[in-house]
Design a protein around this motif. Structure first.
Motif, short mmCIF file in Angstrom:
data_model
loop_
_atom_site.label_atom_id
_atom_site.label_comp_id
_atom_site.label_asym_id
_atom_site.label_seq_id
_atom_site.Cartn_x
_atom_site.Cartn_y
_atom_site.Cartn_z
N VAL A 1 0.84 -1.20 0.00
CA VAL A 1 0.00 0.00 0.00
C VAL A 1 0.87 1.25 0.00
O VAL A 1 1.74 1.42 0.87
N GLY A 2 0.66 2.10 -1.01
CA GLY A 2 1.39 3.36 -1.14
C GLY A 2 0.51 4.54 -0.80
O GLY A 2 -0.51 4.40 -0.11
N GLU A 3 0.88 5.69 -1.34
CA GLU A 3 0.22 6.94 -0.96
C GLU A 3 -0.84 7.39 -1.98
O GLU A 3 -2.03 7.36 -1.70
N ALA A 4 -0.39 7.76 -3.14
CA ALA A 4 -1.30 8.31 -4.15
C ALA A 4 -0.62 8.28 -5.51
O ALA A 4 0.61 8.25 -5.57
N PRO A 5 -1.39 8.28 -6.59
CA PRO A 5 -0.76 8.33 -7.91
C PRO A 5 0.07 9.60 -8.08
O PRO A 5 -0.30 10.66 -7.55
N GLY A 6 1.18 9.48 -8.79
CA GLY A 6 1.96 10.65 -9.20
C GLY A 6 1.65 10.95 -10.66
O GLY A 6 0.65 10.46 -11.21
N GLU A 7 2.53 11.71 -11.30
CA GLU A 7 2.26 12.14 -12.67
C GLU A 7 2.18 10.96 -13.64
O GLU A 7 1.25 10.87 -14.45
N GLN A 8 3.15 10.05 -13.55
CA GLN A 8 3.18 8.90 -14.48
C GLN A 8 1.97 7.99 -14.28
O GLN A 8 1.40 7.47 -15.22
N GLU A 9 1.61 7.81 -13.00
CA GLU A 9 0.49 6.93 -12.67
C GLU A 9 -0.82 7.53 -13.18
O GLU A 9 -1.69 6.83 -13.71
N ASP A 10 -0.94 8.84 -13.02
CA ASP A 10 -2.12 9.57 -13.49
C ASP A 10 -2.24 9.49 -15.02
O ASP A 10 -3.33 9.42 -15.58
N GLU B 1 -1.88 3.21 -13.83
CA GLU B 1 -1.27 2.08 -13.10
C GLU B 1 -0.48 2.63 -11.92
O GLU B 1 0.16 3.68 -12.05
N PRO B 2 -0.48 1.90 -10.80
CA PRO B 2 0.29 2.39 -9.66
C PRO B 2 1.79 2.14 -9.82
O PRO B 2 2.20 1.16 -10.47
N PHE B 3 2.59 2.98 -9.24
CA PHE B 3 4.05 2.80 -9.17
C PHE B 3 4.67 2.45 -10.52
O PHE B 3 5.29 1.40 -10.68
N VAL B 4 4.48 3.32 -11.50
CA VAL B 4 5.11 3.13 -12.80
C VAL B 4 6.17 4.20 -13.07
O VAL B 4 6.80 4.20 -14.12
N ALA C 1 -1.87 -1.19 -4.10
CA ALA C 1 -2.93 -0.18 -4.05
C ALA C 1 -2.39 1.05 -3.34
O ALA C 1 -1.39 0.99 -2.62
N ASN C 2 -3.07 2.15 -3.55
CA ASN C 2 -2.72 3.39 -2.88
C ASN C 2 -3.84 3.83 -1.95
O ASN C 2 -4.99 3.42 -2.13
N VAL C 3 -3.51 4.69 -1.00
CA VAL C 3 -4.53 5.28 -0.14
C VAL C 3 -5.47 6.13 -1.00
O VAL C 3 -6.69 6.00 -0.90
N TYR D 1 9.60 2.33 4.65
CA TYR D 1 9.68 3.63 4.00
C TYR D 1 9.02 3.59 2.63
O TYR D 1 8.99 2.55 1.97
N HIS D 2 8.52 4.72 2.21
CA HIS D 2 7.98 4.85 0.86
C HIS D 2 9.15 4.86 -0.13
O HIS D 2 10.17 5.49 0.14
N PRO D 3 9.00 4.14 -1.27
CA PRO D 3 10.12 4.13 -2.24
C PRO D 3 10.55 5.52 -2.71
O PRO D 3 11.74 5.73 -3.01
N1 URA Z 1 3.78 6.84 -5.19
C1 URA Z 1 2.73 6.20 -4.61
O1 URA Z 1 2.54 6.26 -3.41
N2 URA Z 1 1.92 5.51 -5.38
C2 URA Z 1 2.08 5.39 -6.69
O2 URA Z 1 1.28 4.71 -7.32
C3 URA Z 1 3.18 6.06 -7.28
C4 URA Z 1 4.01 6.77 -6.51
#
Ligand code: URA
Length: 202
Positions: free
Chosen positions: A55-64, A68-71, A101-103, A175-177
């Motif tokens: 579980v991560g935080e939220a989509p960033g620019e690439q994900e938006d 897809e999450p964490f791309v 998944a993200n929050v 930690y968050h990547p």
């Molecule tokens: N950081 C996040 O927490 N989630 C993502 O999907 C991408 C970056």
């Protein structure tokens, strides 16, 4: 809910949705102002029967952009770390796969931190995702995942290194990547966290 904040208007329905209905509900969600600025929602990725859920935080620019999450850069680091312990997305068996998944399902403008009301509105989706996946292990990456799942505002450094639990599911804090990209010396600690997770369930 905290004073002045209102939950998602469909929270009760969300709590009993199927995986497909949930995906639909996320893609059409207009429960907070992030729906105005997002390009698209990011539901999550990976096998819904995966044994590990990240579980991560939220989509960033690439994900938006890609849905897809964490791309992005943080995602590359995450994929490399997972690969090193024999895990990944899109592998053959649920045992080797992770579900991510993200929050928040929508990108906050400029990648700012999620706001309390955004988190509150979006949380029922994550809660239902965890319930449907029923992972054997949750890896909570960064403080927003930790706040949502453990309800704790303690720093990651104080929560990592030991086991926690979310609704009976063993949970490891790390930690968050994206933080690791800025603080590479803490990668050693996040390795320990992955190993701890591997000891709990592998
Ligand atoms: N950081 C996040 O927490 N989630 C993502 O999907 C991408 C970056």
């Amino acid at each position: 809910a905290p004073a002045g904040l209102t939950p998602h208007p469909q929270a009760a329905e969300i709590a009993s949705m199927s995986w497909d209905a949930l995906r639909e509900a996320v893609s059409g969600c207009r429960a907070c102002p992030l729906c105005e600025s997002r390009r698209q929602t990011v539901f999550g990725a990976g096998h819904p029967q995966a044994h590990w859920m990240l579980v991560g935080e939220a989509p960033g620019e690439q994900e938006d952009l890609r849905g897809e999450p964490f791309v992005g850069k943080a995602g590359q680091l995450l994929d490399n770390m997972l690969r090193a312990v024999g895990l990944g997305r899109g592998e053959a068996s649920p045992e080797q796969q992770v579900c991510i998944a993200n929050v928040l399902k929508c990108r906050p403008p400029g990648n700012r931190n999620p706001g309390p009301e955004e988190v509150l509105r979006c949380e029922p989706f994550l809660m239902r995702q965890v319930e449907l996946v029923r992972p054997k292990l949750i890896l909570a990456m960064g403080r927003f995942a930790v706040q949502s799942l453990l309800g704790s505002t303690e720093p990651i450094g104080r929560l990592r290194g030991r086991m926690h639990e979310y609704h009976g599911v063993p949970l490891v804090v790390t930690y968050h990547p994206a933080y690791l990209l800025r603080n590479p010396l803490d990668k050693a600690r996040s390795w320990e966290d992955l190993c701890l997770a591997g000891e709990v369930y592998r």
